[in-house]
Each structure stands twice: as C-alpha cells, then as structure tokens.
Enzyme design. Structure first.
Site, PDB file in Angstrom:
ATOM      1  N   LYS A  79       0.871  -1.291  -0.204  1.00 28.87           N
ATOM      2  CA  LYS A  79      -0.021   0.000   0.111  1.00 28.87           C
ATOM      3  C   LYS A  79       0.912   1.149  -0.050  1.00 28.87           C
ATOM      4  O   LYS A  79       0.636   2.191  -0.712  1.00 28.87           O
ATOM      5  CB  LYS A  79      -1.141   0.057   1.144  1.00 28.87           C
ATOM      6  CG  LYS A  79      -2.022   1.284   1.251  1.00 28.87           C
ATOM      7  CD  LYS A  79      -2.482   1.549   2.632  1.00 28.87           C
ATOM      8  CE  LYS A  79      -1.479   2.348   3.411  1.00 28.87           C
ATOM      9  NZ  LYS A  79      -2.021   2.780   4.840  1.00 28.87           N
TER      10      LYS A  79
ATOM     11  N   ASP B 247      -6.463   1.084   1.259  1.00 32.62           N
ATOM     12  CA  ASP B 247      -6.254   0.842   2.779  1.00 32.62           C
ATOM     13  C   ASP B 247      -7.557   0.626   3.197  1.00 32.62           C
ATOM     14  O   ASP B 247      -8.588  -0.065   2.778  1.00 32.62           O
ATOM     15  CB  ASP B 247      -6.270   2.642   3.084  1.00 32.62           C
ATOM     16  CG  ASP B 247      -7.552   3.441   2.833  1.00 32.62           C
ATOM     17  OD1 ASP B 247      -8.000   2.919   2.059  1.00 32.62           O
ATOM     18  OD2 ASP B 247      -7.188   4.695   3.393  1.00 32.62           O
TER      19      ASP B 247
END
Length: 215
Positions: A120, A138
């Site tokens: 991420k 997320d």
C-alpha cells in the site's frame, strides 16, 4: 456490480471531486515516503501535526539518520506505533543512502525492500510522487470495495486487482484518491452518509442511509 456500473461509480466520484489530492503534507518524494510510513494505523491529520517539526529537523535521509531513533521519536510520540515507526524511518533513510544515493527509488521492488514499506505504501509513493497508475488499498477502500459491490475481495490485494481491472483507464491514477476521500468523509464505517453520495445510484449496499440523522 456490473463493470459498467463500476465505471459509472468511479466517474461519479470524479465529477464530484475533479482534482483529488493526498491530505498528507509533503514537499518531495522523501517527505512523502516518510509521511506515508508514519500514517499506518494513524490518521493523516495526526501525521500532519507531527511532521512539520520532524521535517524541519531532518529534511533528507542523511539528516534523519543523524537525528537518530530517539530524535525521530521525540517528534512523533503523538501518533500510533511511534516507537516502531521511529526505527523504520531511520532504517529506511539509512538504506536510501546506502543503496540509492539518498533518492527514493521509483520501482515497487526497491520500495518494498525498505523497512516499514508494504504494498500500500509503495503504491501511494509510486502514484503521488512518480505518477504511476497504481491503486493503494487502505481500510477505507477495502470497505468501499466490499460494501458497495464495486470490487469485492477477501484481501486488500484482491480488491486492488479488481479495482484496477474495473476502473476506466483514464481515471486510474486518481481513483485511489477519490475512493479514500469518499471512504473518509462519506462512505464511513459506522454510518455511511448515503444521502449525499455522488455515486449512490450505482451502489449495491442494501442498508443505505438515505436521510441525515436529526441533530
């Protein structure tokens, strides 16, 4: 949600927010990388309160290494997991100096080799700093992907892959910004504010909240 509906969902968010930006404060790829590492399991607002003083004291990897873990920790004690994050920030800064001449690398493999940097974080840095068409998933985007039917998946990677496949190519670079902001301010975890959702017509969520709670 069909592929056409998924594209319509993202286009609706794009129309509502034409120029989405990360809410993290940064000035260059290095400060962005550090800010994203610090933002894990912490709000952007909390990170933004801590980083101005940190970056004033250590604006580059060499200065961050010189500041040391204790020095970094003194600036970030107000954010979650500050001890581990202080170690990671100093360690990744040292590796940037040793392996990359102090510059932030532009490849996923090199970024993910840095302490505290997962997929991420690498996706955010590649997208925001270097213009790559990546999708950083997320908790907000994972929730939206599953709640709305936009891109259901059991893991963040499954949601990421489906979002990349379903997003109109011309919108992919900005899509994760639209989705993060949508999850943060509209499609909230406890009470989604469906009554003001720009993409409501495309959403498959069964328990839409169509009226704002009385105050």
């Amino acid at each position: 949600m069909s592929a056409d509906a998924a594209a319509g969902f993202i286009r609706a968010l794009a129309q509502a927010t034409p120029d989405p930006q990360t809410e993290l404060l940064y000035t260059d790829p290095y400060s962005l990388l550090v800010a994203v590492v610090l933002s894990a399991q912490t709000t952007d607002a909390a990170v933004n309160r801590a980083t101005p003083a940190l970056f004033a004291a250590a604006p580059d990897p060499a200065a961050m290494v010189a500041l040391g873990e204790a020095g970094v920790a003194a600036h970030i004690r107000t954010i979650g997991l500050w001890q581990a994050k202080a170690r990671n920030v100093v360690a990744l800064s040292r590796l940037l100096l040793e392996r990359h001449g102090g510059a932030v690398p532009e490849t996923r493999e090199a970024l993910e080799a840095l302490p505290g940097v997962g997929r991420k974080t690498a996706n955010v840095v590649l997208n925001v700093a270097f213009g790559a068409e990546t999708m950083a998933v997320d908790t907000h985007i994972f929730r939206i992907g599953n709640r709305t039917g936009l891109a259901p998946g059991r893991t963040p990677r499954e949601v990421e892959d489906r979002l990349v496949k379903r997003c109109p190519p011309a919108l992919l670079r900005s899509a994760h910004h639209w989705l993060i902001l949508h999850g943060r301010y509209v499609c909230k975890a406890r009470l989604p504010e469906c009554w003001r959702c720009a993409a409501r017509a495309f959403c498959n969520y069964r328990d839409k909240v169509l009226v704002a709670p009385a105050r």
